[in-house]
Design an enzyme around this catalytic site. Structure first.
Site, PDB file in Angstrom:
ATOM      1  N   HIS A   1       0.847  -1.197   0.000  1.00 43.26           N
ATOM      2  CA  HIS A   1       0.000   0.000   0.000  1.00 43.26           C
ATOM      3  C   HIS A   1       0.878   1.240   0.000  1.00 43.26           C
ATOM      4  CE1 HIS A   1       0.842  -1.195   4.134  1.00 43.26           C
ATOM      5  NE2 HIS A   1       0.858   0.096   4.415  1.00 43.26           N
ATOM      6  N   PHE A   2       0.293   2.320  -0.445  1.00 44.23           N
ATOM      7  CA  PHE A   2       0.994   3.606  -0.572  1.00 44.23           C
ATOM      8  C   PHE A   2       0.311   4.623   0.329  1.00 44.23           C
ATOM      9  CE2 PHE A   2       3.465   2.514  -4.384  1.00 44.23           C
ATOM     10  CZ  PHE A   2       2.793   1.376  -4.800  1.00 44.23           C
TER      11      PHE A   2
HETATM   12  P1  5GP Z   1       2.379   0.309   7.131  1.00 44.94           P
HETATM   13  O1  5GP Z   1       3.051   0.561   8.461  1.00 44.94           O
HETATM   14  O2  5GP Z   1       2.169  -1.164   6.912  1.00 44.94           O
HETATM   15  O3  5GP Z   1       3.060   1.001   5.994  1.00 44.94           O
HETATM   16  O4  5GP Z   1       0.966   1.019   7.232  1.00 44.94           O
HETATM   17  C1  5GP Z   1      -0.184   0.376   7.669  1.00 44.94           C
HETATM   18  C2  5GP Z   1      -1.209   1.461   7.908  1.00 44.94           C
HETATM   19  O5  5GP Z   1      -2.485   0.878   7.969  1.00 44.94           O
HETATM   20  C3  5GP Z   1      -1.001   2.213   9.240  1.00 44.94           C
HETATM   21  O6  5GP Z   1      -0.767   3.582   8.980  1.00 44.94           O
HETATM   22  C4  5GP Z   1      -2.298   1.956  10.009  1.00 44.94           C
HETATM   23  O7  5GP Z   1      -2.745   3.084  10.724  1.00 44.94           O
HETATM   24  C5  5GP Z   1      -3.265   1.574   8.909  1.00 44.94           C
HETATM   25  N1  5GP Z   1      -4.296   0.623   9.320  1.00 44.94           N
HETATM   26  C6  5GP Z   1      -4.113  -0.532  10.014  1.00 44.94           C
HETATM   27  N2  5GP Z   1      -5.286  -1.173  10.189  1.00 44.94           N
HETATM   28  C7  5GP Z   1      -6.222  -0.404   9.580  1.00 44.94           C
HETATM   29  C8  5GP Z   1      -7.645  -0.557   9.414  1.00 44.94           C
HETATM   30  O8  5GP Z   1      -8.269  -1.518   9.857  1.00 44.94           O
HETATM   31  N3  5GP Z   1      -8.287   0.424   8.720  1.00 44.94           N
HETATM   32  C9  5GP Z   1      -7.629   1.505   8.212  1.00 44.94           C
HETATM   33  N4  5GP Z   1      -8.355   2.416   7.559  1.00 44.94           N
HETATM   34  N5  5GP Z   1      -6.294   1.672   8.345  1.00 44.94           N
HETATM   35  C10 5GP Z   1      -5.602   0.719   9.022  1.00 44.94           C
END
Ligand code: 5GP
Ligand code: ZN
Length: 141
Positions: A103-104
């Site tokens: 994801h971005f």
């Molecule tokens: P990463 O650290 O993997 O780059 O980012 C994951 C992102 O997903 C985090 O910024 C976190 O806040 C978001 N996130 C995690 N679980 C959920 C969810 O259930 N719904 C939404 N909208 N965002 C989520």
């Protein structure tokens, strides 16, 4: 729509099994608000298929992803009144990836938001820089 992982929270969002604050959707991509934003209006853009990292995303999805990032980024800036926008993408845990569905992050930025990106230091010598560039370029031939 691509592969699915039944244990993946973003696959569940894509399927509609978990709700999200959706901002747009195309045949291959979905964009919704991050639940814990860096700044309000922080959006996540992702391929609907379950691809764990950037390096797993099929190149055919590149055009739709870039177009979605550009369109959503513009709308986020307009709605939030942001003066800037960061596009950030984490791969693997050591780089801060918590959700293993690529994801971005689109993060609206403001001159007074107090956020800092990571510190940088120049290469100690030109040879090291040239060697690393040559090693990477060799793998890309
Ligand atoms: P990463 O650290 O993997 O780059 O980012 C994951 C992102 O997903 C985090 O910024 C976190 O806040 C978001 N996130 C995690 N679980 C959920 C969810 O259930 N719904 C939404 N909208 N965002 C989520
Ligand atoms: Zn997934």
């Amino acid at each position: 729509m691509g592969p699915k992982d039944s244990d993946c929270i973003f696959c569940k969002i894509v399927e509609g099994d978990i709700p999200c604050a959706k901002v747009c959707e195309s045949e291959t991509c979905l964009a919704f608000l991050d639940i814990a934003p860096v700044n309000a209006g922080h959006v996540l853009v992702l391929p609907k298929g379950h691809y764990p990292t950037l390096m797993d995303i099929p190149k055919e999805l590149g055009g739709d992803l870039v177009e979605t990032l550009s369109r959503v980024g513009k709308a986020v800036m307009e709605v939030t009144g942001a003066e800037g926008l960061n596009l950030i993408q984490n791969n693997f845990e050591v780089a801060g990836q918590l959700v293993h569905h690529a994801h971005f992050h689109l993060i609206p930025r403001f001159s007074d938001d107090g956020l800092m990106l990571w510190p940088q230091t120049p290469y100690e010598n030109q040879d090291e820089m040239s060697r690393i560039a040559a090693d990477i370029a060799k793998l890309l031939k």
